[in-house]
Design a protein around this motif. Sequence first.
Motif, PDB file in Angstrom:
ATOM      1  N   HIS A 176      14.602 -23.658  -3.834  1.00 41.67           N
ATOM      2  CA  HIS A 176      14.274 -24.834  -4.931  1.00 41.67           C
ATOM      3  C   HIS A 176      12.845 -24.970  -4.918  1.00 41.67           C
ATOM      4  O   HIS A 176      11.982 -24.920  -4.210  1.00 41.67           O
ATOM      5  N   LYS A 177      12.418 -25.231  -6.228  1.00 43.26           N
ATOM      6  CA  LYS A 177      11.034 -25.206  -6.685  1.00 43.26           C
ATOM      7  C   LYS A 177      10.218 -23.956  -6.233  1.00 43.26           C
ATOM      8  O   LYS A 177       8.908 -24.104  -6.214  1.00 43.26           O
ATOM      9  N   HIS A 178      10.962 -22.899  -5.933  1.00 39.64           N
ATOM     10  CA  HIS A 178      10.091 -21.654  -5.896  1.00 39.64           C
ATOM     11  C   HIS A 178       9.388 -21.669  -4.677  1.00 39.64           C
ATOM     12  O   HIS A 178       8.110 -21.143  -4.702  1.00 39.64           O
ATOM     13  N   SER A 179       9.779 -22.448  -3.490  1.00 39.94           N
ATOM     14  CA  SER A 179       8.746 -22.603  -2.412  1.00 39.94           C
ATOM     15  C   SER A 179       8.280 -21.266  -1.960  1.00 39.94           C
ATOM     16  O   SER A 179       7.583 -21.074  -1.103  1.00 39.94           O
ATOM     17  N   HIS A 180       9.505 -20.253  -2.156  1.00 39.05           N
ATOM     18  CA  HIS A 180       9.298 -19.193  -1.233  1.00 39.05           C
ATOM     19  C   HIS A 180       8.159 -18.162  -1.911  1.00 39.05           C
ATOM     20  O   HIS A 180       7.986 -17.045  -1.456  1.00 39.05           O
ATOM     21  N   ALA A 181       7.437 -18.642  -3.140  1.00 41.46           N
ATOM     22  CA  ALA A 181       6.246 -17.962  -3.673  1.00 41.46           C
ATOM     23  C   ALA A 181       5.123 -18.060  -2.576  1.00 41.46           C
ATOM     24  O   ALA A 181       4.278 -17.379  -2.636  1.00 41.46           O
ATOM     25  N   HIS A 182       5.138 -19.187  -1.692  1.00 44.43           N
ATOM     26  CA  HIS A 182       4.190 -19.442  -0.570  1.00 44.43           C
ATOM     27  C   HIS A 182       4.642 -18.341   0.507  1.00 44.43           C
ATOM     28  O   HIS A 182       5.524 -18.029   1.022  1.00 44.43           O
ATOM     29  N   PRO A 183       3.517 -17.219   0.956  1.00 43.37           N
ATOM     30  CA  PRO A 183       3.566 -16.245   1.828  1.00 43.37           C
ATOM     31  C   PRO A 183       4.233 -16.722   3.298  1.00 43.37           C
ATOM     32  O   PRO A 183       5.055 -15.931   3.823  1.00 43.37           O
ATOM     33  N   LEU A 184       4.065 -17.712   3.669  1.00 43.29           N
ATOM     34  CA  LEU A 184       4.656 -18.096   4.949  1.00 43.29           C
ATOM     35  C   LEU A 184       6.178 -18.553   4.671  1.00 43.29           C
ATOM     36  O   LEU A 184       6.910 -18.182   5.722  1.00 43.29           O
ATOM     37  N   VAL A 185       6.552 -19.205   3.588  1.00 45.43           N
ATOM     38  CA  VAL A 185       7.851 -19.482   3.392  1.00 45.43           C
ATOM     39  C   VAL A 185       8.557 -18.147   3.263  1.00 45.43           C
ATOM     40  O   VAL A 185       9.713 -17.646   3.635  1.00 45.43           O
ATOM     41  N   THR A 186       8.120 -16.876   2.363  1.00 48.36           N
ATOM     42  CA  THR A 186       8.541 -15.742   2.146  1.00 48.36           C
ATOM     43  C   THR A 186       8.942 -15.024   3.362  1.00 48.36           C
ATOM     44  O   THR A 186       9.956 -14.390   3.653  1.00 48.36           O
ATOM     45  N   SER A 187       7.945 -15.142   4.322  1.00 49.50           N
ATOM     46  CA  SER A 187       8.235 -14.369   5.620  1.00 49.50           C
ATOM     47  C   SER A 187       9.282 -15.090   6.598  1.00 49.50           C
ATOM     48  O   SER A 187      10.365 -14.376   7.096  1.00 49.50           O
ATOM     49  N   ALA A 188       9.441 -16.208   6.405  1.00 49.02           N
ATOM     50  CA  ALA A 188      10.514 -16.899   7.100  1.00 49.02           C
ATOM     51  C   ALA A 188      11.737 -16.741   6.432  1.00 49.02           C
ATOM     52  O   ALA A 188      12.861 -16.442   7.239  1.00 49.02           O
ATOM     53  N   LEU A 189      11.727 -16.732   5.167  1.00 48.97           N
ATOM     54  CA  LEU A 189      13.082 -16.350   4.281  1.00 48.97           C
ATOM     55  C   LEU A 189      13.501 -14.659   4.758  1.00 48.97           C
ATOM     56  O   LEU A 189      14.583 -14.481   4.875  1.00 48.97           O
ATOM     57  N   GLY A 190      12.404 -13.943   4.831  1.00 50.91           N
ATOM     58  CA  GLY A 190      12.868 -12.674   5.128  1.00 50.91           C
ATOM     59  C   GLY A 190      13.488 -12.441   6.746  1.00 50.91           C
ATOM     60  O   GLY A 190      14.209 -11.677   6.877  1.00 50.91           O
ATOM     61  N   ARG A 191      12.884 -13.060   7.373  1.00 48.75           N
ATOM     62  CA  ARG A 191      13.269 -13.005   8.885  1.00 48.75           C
ATOM     63  C   ARG A 191      15.097 -13.578   8.759  1.00 48.75           C
ATOM     64  O   ARG A 191      15.739 -12.881   9.448  1.00 48.75           O
ATOM     65  N   VAL A 192      15.161 -14.775   8.175  1.00 50.72           N
ATOM     66  CA  VAL A 192      16.369 -15.152   8.477  1.00 50.72           C
ATOM     67  C   VAL A 192      17.290 -14.245   7.444  1.00 50.72           C
ATOM     68  O   VAL A 192      18.475 -14.259   7.790  1.00 50.72           O
ATOM     69  N   ALA A 193      16.806 -13.922   6.444  1.00 47.68           N
ATOM     70  CA  ALA A 193      17.906 -13.005   5.373  1.00 47.68           C
ATOM     71  C   ALA A 193      18.315 -11.722   6.394  1.00 47.68           C
ATOM     72  O   ALA A 193      19.286 -11.450   6.175  1.00 47.68           O
ATOM     73  N   ARG A 194      17.312 -11.252   7.245  1.00 50.33           N
ATOM     74  CA  ARG A 194      17.723 -10.058   7.692  1.00 50.33           C
ATOM     75  C   ARG A 194      18.622 -10.519   8.900  1.00 50.33           C
ATOM     76  O   ARG A 194      19.743  -9.538   9.305  1.00 50.33           O
TER      77      ARG A 194
END
Length: 288
Positions: free
Chosen positions: A130-148
């Motif tokens: 929501h609101k493209h928060s995963h454009a922020h690198p810290l959020v992208t990394s958190a998303l990547g770990r959970v996605a895995r």
Amino acid sequence: MKELIVNADDFGLTRGVNEGIVRASQEGILTSATLMANGPAFEDAVDRARQCPRLGVGCHLALVGGRVVAPREKIPSLADRDGRLPRSIGVLMAKLSTGLVRTKDIEAEFRAQIEKICRAGIEPTHLDTHKHSHAHPLVTSALGRVAREFGIARVRNPVENLRDSWRTSRRHSAGLFKSLLVSVAVQVVASRFKAISREYGLRSPDHFLGLALTGRLSGAALCRLVDTLPDGRTEIMVHPGLCDAELAATGSRLQQQRQTELQGLLDPEARNAIVKQNVRLISYRELM
């Protein structure tokens, strides 16, 4: 070859938004939607998704607006005392930039939202935020770990090419400057997003459209996008729905605009443009 994912955000926000999304899938060109685990109309969205098996359903992970899904005491840097998320993307970005939000709290909230959707019987096709928060690198990394953790390998790339932003929005003078500013802001993190995606094995469509024209994707605008689609796989982000009292109560900035986008997705000319340009409609399920 040109393939197109048409994805509706905010599935679960209101019953009217849910109705618009399902109608756009059954009668229009919509192929995919992302479900808000903390949406007020979550259960209604789940029920409608079961009746619409062709609709690919992913997770619209929220770090902004509404209540948290994880227990508040487990994510103290993210939730306030009432269990609510930061009220705006600006507030969230400020907290991330000053270290006031811990990445482990972001991961815990993402995990809780995905688990809720899975418990409802939905196997997520992909993730976006929501609101493209995963454009922020810290959020992208958190998303990547959970996605895995969950074995989810598909994610929206929220970076819209600046040339595409200008081409798609220059005919819509209202709100043009603000739209392009958003595209520019997201563009600066493009290289970091790609690097983090590679690290966690995340796959995205080749192109992303709709950011600069958020809320203004009428039938004519969709036709112009389809007519100029590049080769490869493209996602167009949309926000269809019914404009009603329930939507007004959410405070969403997109009100009548959702009705405009719903009508655009139902416009026969948009379907005709897809056929004319030999574009194959797909959902995130087919993204390999």
